[in-house]
Design a protein around this motif. Structure first.
Motif, PDB file in Angstrom:
ATOM      1  N   LEU A  90      65.505  60.228 -73.607  1.00  0.00           N
ATOM      2  CA  LEU A  90      65.936  58.947 -74.180  1.00  0.00           C
ATOM      3  C   LEU A  90      67.372  59.109 -74.663  1.00  0.00           C
ATOM      4  O   LEU A  90      67.627  59.496 -75.800  1.00  0.00           O
ATOM      5  N   ASP A  92      69.971  56.721 -74.557  1.00  0.00           N
ATOM      6  CA  ASP A  92      70.753  55.551 -74.974  1.00  0.00           C
ATOM      7  C   ASP A  92      71.094  55.669 -76.458  1.00  0.00           C
ATOM      8  O   ASP A  92      70.385  56.331 -77.224  1.00  0.00           O
ATOM      9  N   ASP A  94      70.878  53.667 -79.060  1.00  0.00           N
ATOM     10  CA  ASP A  94      69.895  53.199 -80.039  1.00  0.00           C
ATOM     11  C   ASP A  94      68.756  54.212 -80.204  1.00  0.00           C
ATOM     12  O   ASP A  94      68.338  54.512 -81.329  1.00  0.00           O
ATOM     13  N   SER A  95      68.270  54.749 -79.097  1.00  0.00           N
ATOM     14  CA  SER A  95      67.214  55.768 -79.173  1.00  0.00           C
ATOM     15  C   SER A  95      67.719  57.007 -79.899  1.00  0.00           C
ATOM     16  O   SER A  95      67.015  57.578 -80.741  1.00  0.00           O
ATOM     17  N   HIS A  98      67.635  56.427 -83.601  1.00  0.00           N
ATOM     18  CA  HIS A  98      66.280  56.560 -84.152  1.00  0.00           C
ATOM     19  C   HIS A  98      65.871  58.029 -84.256  1.00  0.00           C
ATOM     20  O   HIS A  98      65.273  58.442 -85.255  1.00  0.00           O
ATOM     21  N   LEU A 121      60.557  53.867 -80.837  1.00  0.00           N
ATOM     22  CA  LEU A 121      60.814  54.331 -79.467  1.00  0.00           C
ATOM     23  C   LEU A 121      59.680  53.980 -78.502  1.00  0.00           C
ATOM     24  O   LEU A 121      59.852  54.068 -77.288  1.00  0.00           O
ATOM     25  N   PRO A 123      58.255  51.097 -77.466  1.00  0.00           N
ATOM     26  CA  PRO A 123      58.514  50.081 -76.431  1.00  0.00           C
ATOM     27  C   PRO A 123      59.447  50.583 -75.322  1.00  0.00           C
ATOM     28  O   PRO A 123      59.248  50.266 -74.145  1.00  0.00           O
ATOM     29  N   ARG A 124      60.445  51.387 -75.678  1.00  0.00           N
ATOM     30  CA  ARG A 124      61.355  51.941 -74.670  1.00  0.00           C
ATOM     31  C   ARG A 124      60.598  52.863 -73.724  1.00  0.00           C
ATOM     32  O   ARG A 124      60.777  52.820 -72.519  1.00  0.00           O
ATOM     33  N   GLU A 125      59.784  53.711 -74.317  1.00  0.00           N
ATOM     34  CA  GLU A 125      59.006  54.636 -73.500  1.00  0.00           C
ATOM     35  C   GLU A 125      58.089  53.869 -72.551  1.00  0.00           C
ATOM     36  O   GLU A 125      57.965  54.226 -71.377  1.00  0.00           O
ATOM     37  N   GLU A 126      57.475  52.817 -73.065  1.00  0.00           N
ATOM     38  CA  GLU A 126      56.587  52.002 -72.245  1.00  0.00           C
ATOM     39  C   GLU A 126      57.328  51.406 -71.051  1.00  0.00           C
ATOM     40  O   GLU A 126      56.829  51.411 -69.925  1.00  0.00           O
ATOM     41  N   ARG A 127      58.534  50.888 -71.306  1.00  0.00           N
ATOM     42  CA  ARG A 127      59.335  50.316 -70.219  1.00  0.00           C
ATOM     43  C   ARG A 127      59.721  51.383 -69.197  1.00  0.00           C
ATOM     44  O   ARG A 127      59.665  51.145 -67.985  1.00  0.00           O
ATOM     45  N   LEU A 128      60.101  52.552 -69.668  1.00  0.00           N
ATOM     46  CA  LEU A 128      60.459  53.634 -68.751  1.00  0.00           C
ATOM     47  C   LEU A 128      59.276  54.068 -67.905  1.00  0.00           C
ATOM     48  O   LEU A 128      59.405  54.316 -66.711  1.00  0.00           O
TER      49      LEU A 128
END
Length: 134
Positions: A90, A92, A94-95, A98, A121, A123-128
């Protein structure tokens, strides 16, 4: 630090220093003034069978500290190692922000803040993961 304020829905449960507390029939607000109290909203709890992704694994370690199931000394290195591994994927800004905040919280034994930062984190992981499967 001014403490943590919990806003609880009717019948919502929270774990505070190992004791499950259930709110009454009305919304309420609790101010936790004791520093380093271990607090976990049970609605936010990750169940063992849900620990199936890298971010969830690291969140779960922080959760185990809050529930009193793991000593914070034992968990500290696992959390720092897990956050370091996540930072390699991760990337980016923003990640990274965090994860930096989560790392600082680990070093200060603020495990509620660790969990809060890491949960951001998910939701980001879910999208990835979804993009990888597509």
């Amino acid at each position: 630090m001014s403490g943590l304020v919990l806003k609880l829905s009717p019948k919502e449960r929270v774990l505070i220093n190992g004791a499950v507390i259930e709110n009454g029939d009305r919304r309420s607000r609790l101010s936790i003034v004791t520093p380093n109290a271990n607090i976990l909203r049970l609605r936010d709890a990750i169940h063992p069978e849900e620990v199936n992704t890298p971010v969830r694994r690291v969140c779960y370690i922080a959760q185990l500290v809050l529930s009193g199931d793991v000593d914070h000394e034992e968990a500290r290195m696992q959390l720092l190692r897990g956050i370091e591994q996540l930072s390699q994927v991760l990337t980016d800004p923003d990640s990274r922000d965090h994860m930096t905040k989560a790392t600082e919280a680990v070093t200060q034994d603020q495990y509620y803040q660790v969990l809060k930062c890491l949960r951001a984190l998910l939701p980001r992981e879910e999208r990835l993961m979804a993009a990888r499967l597509s």
